[in-house]
Design a protein around this motif. Structure first.
Motif, short mmCIF file in Angstrom:
data_model
loop_
_atom_site.label_atom_id
_atom_site.label_comp_id
_atom_site.label_asym_id
_atom_site.label_seq_id
_atom_site.Cartn_x
_atom_site.Cartn_y
_atom_site.Cartn_z
N CYS A 36 0.72 -1.21 -0.14
CA CYS A 36 -0.11 -0.05 0.02
C CYS A 36 0.89 1.36 0.05
CB CYS A 36 -0.88 0.00 1.25
SG CYS A 36 -2.15 -1.24 1.30
N ASN A 37 1.95 1.27 0.98
CA ASN A 37 2.96 2.30 0.91
C ASN A 37 3.30 2.77 -0.56
OD1 ASN A 37 5.86 3.10 2.45
ND2 ASN A 37 4.17 4.65 1.71
N ALA A 38 3.93 1.54 -1.22
CA ALA A 38 4.72 1.56 -2.60
C ALA A 38 3.49 2.16 -3.59
CB ALA A 38 5.07 0.07 -3.04
N VAL A 39 2.31 1.87 -3.56
CA VAL A 39 1.27 2.46 -4.47
C VAL A 39 1.20 3.87 -4.19
CG1 VAL A 39 -1.22 2.27 -5.03
CG2 VAL A 39 0.03 0.08 -4.60
N GLN A 40 1.15 4.24 -2.86
CA GLN A 40 0.94 5.59 -2.39
C GLN A 40 2.08 6.38 -2.81
OE1 GLN A 40 2.63 7.07 0.65
NE2 GLN A 40 1.89 8.90 0.39
N LEU A 41 3.38 5.88 -2.88
CA LEU A 41 4.59 6.61 -3.37
C LEU A 41 4.31 6.75 -4.87
CD1 LEU A 41 7.25 5.10 -1.30
CD2 LEU A 41 6.42 7.34 -0.91
N CYS A 42 3.76 5.93 -5.68
CA CYS A 42 3.63 5.73 -7.08
C CYS A 42 2.72 6.92 -7.35
CB CYS A 42 3.17 4.40 -7.75
SG CYS A 42 4.67 3.34 -7.59
N LEU A 43 1.82 7.26 -6.48
CA LEU A 43 0.86 8.22 -6.85
C LEU A 43 1.21 9.65 -6.59
CD1 LEU A 43 -2.18 6.28 -5.69
CD2 LEU A 43 -1.80 6.49 -7.92
N ILE A 44 2.18 9.88 -5.92
CA ILE A 44 2.69 11.29 -5.64
C ILE A 44 3.13 12.00 -6.83
CG2 ILE A 44 4.39 12.74 -4.52
CD1 ILE A 44 4.39 10.62 -2.00
N ARG A 45 2.56 13.10 -7.21
CA ARG A 45 2.80 13.74 -8.57
C ARG A 45 3.30 15.18 -8.38
NH1 ARG A 45 -1.89 15.46 -11.16
NH2 ARG A 45 -3.68 15.13 -9.60
N TYR A 46 4.07 15.84 -9.04
CA TYR A 46 4.64 17.11 -9.05
C TYR A 46 3.31 17.94 -9.60
CZ TYR A 46 6.88 21.55 -10.10
OH TYR A 46 7.57 22.65 -10.02
N GLY A 47 3.08 19.02 -8.88
CA GLY A 47 2.03 19.97 -9.20
C GLY A 47 0.39 19.43 -9.03
#
Length: 132
Positions: free
Chosen positions: A54-65
């Motif tokens: 779940c944490n890995a998925v959350q990190l993948c969803l972080i986006r600039y802007g």
């Protein structure tokens, strides 16, 4: 022969690594008893793998802007996951005791990553955005 001796040594080392599982739970304090019960739970590893995923998925969803609301949600999730890693590490250390915990190179890596996560969280909370 040397091969048999090495095999016996290997088996002995593996058994020693898992010796913490055989602790007599009758005379333990409540905290260690609870941590041992959790750590011996048959689904413990699955639970840990689930929240790591779940944490890995959350990190993948972080986006600039991203909009401020999304950034806030991601920040809160980051705090939640850091707390979960700290609790998981504490449960392992209390259940296994420090020497058995530290004997595992996997646990050493886990410990260092957890400490770095706490330091990053502290830097974010103290210094605002940016962390390290």
């Amino acid at each position: 022969s040397q091969r048999k001796w090495l095999q016996a040594l290997s088996v002995g080392l593996e058994e020693a690594k898992e010796a913490w599982r055989d602790v007599n739970m009758e005379n333990l304090d409540l905290v260690r008893w609870t941590c041992l019960k959790l750590r011996k739970w048959k689904n413990w590893d699955n639970f840990v793998i689930f929240f790591i995923t779940c944490n890995a998925v959350q990190l993948c969803l972080i986006r600039y802007g991203a909009p401020p609301e999304e950034v806030r949600v991601m920040d809160i999730l980051g705090i939640v996951f850091t707390v979960m890693y700290v609790v998981e590490t504490a449960i392992n250390i209390i259940a296994m005791e420090w020497s058995a915990y530290w004997d595992s190179s996997w646990h050493r890596v886990d410990f260092v990553v957890t400490v770095l996560g706490v330091l990053e969280l502290a830097a974010d909370l103290i210094g605002g955005e940016g962390g390290f």
